[in-house]
Design a protein around this motif. Structure first.
Motif, PDB file in Angstrom:
ATOM      1  N   VAL A 126       0.802  -1.223   0.000  1.00 24.31           N
ATOM      2  CA  VAL A 126       0.000   0.000   0.000  1.00 24.31           C
ATOM      3  C   VAL A 126       0.839   1.279   0.000  1.00 24.31           C
ATOM      4  CG1 VAL A 126      -2.006  -1.087   1.099  1.00 24.31           C
ATOM      5  CG2 VAL A 126      -0.209  -0.084   2.516  1.00 24.31           C
ATOM      6  N   ASP A 127       2.146   1.170  -0.087  1.00 25.42           N
ATOM      7  CA  ASP A 127       2.994   2.358   0.005  1.00 25.42           C
ATOM      8  C   ASP A 127       2.621   3.422  -1.017  1.00 25.42           C
ATOM      9  OD1 ASP A 127       4.321   1.142   2.096  1.00 25.42           O
ATOM     10  OD2 ASP A 127       5.973   0.416   0.850  1.00 25.42           O
ATOM     11  N   ASP A 128       2.431   3.035  -2.277  1.00 25.28           N
ATOM     12  CA  ASP A 128       2.072   4.002  -3.321  1.00 25.28           C
ATOM     13  C   ASP A 128       0.690   4.600  -3.068  1.00 25.28           C
ATOM     14  OD1 ASP A 128       4.497   3.576  -4.582  1.00 25.28           O
ATOM     15  OD2 ASP A 128       3.678   2.152  -6.037  1.00 25.28           O
ATOM     16  N   ILE A 129      -0.221   3.782  -2.585  1.00 24.85           N
ATOM     17  CA  ILE A 129      -1.577   4.261  -2.299  1.00 24.85           C
ATOM     18  C   ILE A 129      -1.552   5.265  -1.159  1.00 24.85           C
ATOM     19  CG2 ILE A 129      -3.874   3.545  -1.512  1.00 24.85           C
ATOM     20  CD1 ILE A 129      -3.320   0.885  -3.022  1.00 24.85           C
ATOM     21  N   ILE A 130      -0.725   5.027  -0.154  1.00 21.39           N
ATOM     22  CA  ILE A 130      -0.606   5.969   0.959  1.00 21.39           C
ATOM     23  C   ILE A 130      -0.086   7.306   0.456  1.00 21.39           C
ATOM     24  CG2 ILE A 130       0.638   6.472   3.101  1.00 21.39           C
ATOM     25  CD1 ILE A 130       0.403   3.477   3.778  1.00 21.39           C
ATOM     26  N   VAL A 131       0.918   7.284  -0.398  1.00 24.86           N
ATOM     27  CA  VAL A 131       1.470   8.530  -0.957  1.00 24.86           C
ATOM     28  C   VAL A 131       0.387   9.289  -1.727  1.00 24.86           C
ATOM     29  CG1 VAL A 131       3.127   9.476  -2.619  1.00 24.86           C
ATOM     30  CG2 VAL A 131       3.846   7.712  -1.008  1.00 24.86           C
ATOM     31  N   GLN A 132      -0.358   8.593  -2.567  1.00 20.45           N
ATOM     32  CA  GLN A 132      -1.436   9.225  -3.327  1.00 20.45           C
ATOM     33  C   GLN A 132      -2.513   9.767  -2.395  1.00 20.45           C
ATOM     34  OE1 GLN A 132      -2.719   6.044  -5.871  1.00 20.45           O
ATOM     35  NE2 GLN A 132      -1.076   6.374  -7.372  1.00 20.45           N
ATOM     36  N   SER A 133      -2.841   9.012  -1.360  1.00 17.07           N
ATOM     37  CA  SER A 133      -3.872   9.428  -0.412  1.00 17.07           C
ATOM     38  C   SER A 133      -3.441  10.655   0.376  1.00 17.07           C
ATOM     39  CB  SER A 133      -4.211   8.282   0.543  1.00 17.07           C
ATOM     40  OG  SER A 133      -4.748   7.197  -0.176  1.00 17.07           O
ATOM     41  N   ARG A 134      -2.166  10.739   0.704  1.00 14.80           N
ATOM     42  CA  ARG A 134      -1.651  11.932   1.385  1.00 14.80           C
ATOM     43  C   ARG A 134      -1.830  13.168   0.509  1.00 14.80           C
ATOM     44  NH1 ARG A 134       4.080   9.425   3.534  1.00 14.80           N
ATOM     45  NH2 ARG A 134       3.236   8.360   5.378  1.00 14.80           N
ATOM     46  N   LYS A 135      -1.516  13.027  -0.770  1.00 13.58           N
ATOM     47  CA  LYS A 135      -1.667  14.152  -1.705  1.00 13.58           C
ATOM     48  C   LYS A 135      -3.134  14.567  -1.788  1.00 13.58           C
ATOM     49  CE  LYS A 135       2.359  13.006  -4.522  1.00 13.58           C
ATOM     50  NZ  LYS A 135       2.836  12.478  -5.809  1.00 13.58           N
ATOM     51  N   TYR A 136      -4.008  13.596  -1.895  1.00 13.34           N
ATOM     52  CA  TYR A 136      -5.439  13.883  -1.947  1.00 13.34           C
ATOM     53  C   TYR A 136      -5.888  14.585  -0.665  1.00 13.34           C
ATOM     54  CZ  TYR A 136     -10.465  13.195  -2.056  1.00 13.34           C
ATOM     55  OH  TYR A 136     -11.821  13.400  -2.010  1.00 13.34           O
ATOM     56  N   GLY A 137      -5.443  14.078   0.491  1.00 13.91           N
ATOM     57  CA  GLY A 137      -5.795  14.678   1.773  1.00 13.91           C
ATOM     58  C   GLY A 137      -5.304  16.102   1.907  1.00 13.91           C
ATOM     59  N   GLU A 138      -4.104  16.359   1.412  1.00 18.32           N
ATOM     60  CA  GLU A 138      -3.573  17.729   1.458  1.00 18.32           C
ATOM     61  C   GLU A 138      -4.401  18.649   0.568  1.00 18.32           C
ATOM     62  OE1 GLU A 138      -1.372  19.116   3.560  1.00 18.32           O
ATOM     63  OE2 GLU A 138      -1.478  17.136   4.512  1.00 18.32           O
ATOM     64  N   GLY A 139      -4.874  18.129  -0.560  1.00 16.05           N
ATOM     65  CA  GLY A 139      -5.766  18.917  -1.415  1.00 16.05           C
ATOM     66  C   GLY A 139      -7.069  19.243  -0.701  1.00 16.05           C
ATOM     67  N   LEU A 140      -7.617  18.270   0.020  1.00 24.37           N
ATOM     68  CA  LEU A 140      -8.819  18.517   0.823  1.00 24.37           C
ATOM     69  C   LEU A 140      -8.560  19.577   1.880  1.00 24.37           C
ATOM     70  CD1 LEU A 140     -10.400  15.022   1.606  1.00 24.37           C
ATOM     71  CD2 LEU A 140     -11.376  16.851   0.238  1.00 24.37           C
TER      72      LEU A 140
END
Length: 152
Positions: A126-140
């Protein structure tokens, strides 16, 4: 789903589960804060709610496949349900607790953290998914801060 709908859903989760969104400034309101303030009973209720929703959706999706035989329908339902519902709540909760223990993950929406935790419990990378999710969360977070400034 539109960005506004996703933002609304994220805010709804925060408000329903005693989230800090209305009581604190946008900069201190995080999904991690909301999750960490849930009691164990609330965390289990969250997982139960997700499993109930998955069951309802998978039942509907399976019943739309009219050309399937009964065994194929059952297999389709099980595949759908098992993809979205955690079968080991204690392990999923522990994985979500661990995910939110890292402050970099504070703005990953709770439903995203659930999905990541579920994948971790199943042994997926899930490492790549976590990185993508962090970016999405920062956008939120930026959207919430902009909205907060506009409301003042």
């Amino acid at each position: 789903m539109s960005k506004k709908a996703l933002l609304f859903a994220a805010l709804f989760v925060l408000v329903v589960f005693r989230g800090p969104a209305l009581a604190a400034s946008a900069s201190s309101a995080t999904f991690a804060h909301a999750w960490n303030n849930y009691s164990e009973k609330e965390k289990r209720s969250f997982l139960f709610g997700l499993a109930t929703a998955a069951r309802a959706i998978c039942t509907d999706l399976t019943s739309l496949q009219k050309n399937l035989k009964p065994q194929e329908m059952e297999n389709s339902f099980r595949g759908c349900f098992n993809n979205y519902a955690g079968m080991e709540p204690d392990r999923v909760i522990a994985a979500m607790n661990a995910l939110y223990a890292d402050s970099k993950n504070a703005m990953i929406p709770i439903d995203g953290a659930y999905r990541i935790a579920l994948m971790q419990v199943r042994g997926d990378k899930v490492d790549d998914i976590i990185v993508q999710s962090r970016k999405y969360g920062e956008g939120l977070k930026k959207q919430l801060e902009q909205q907060h400034k506009a409301d003042q």
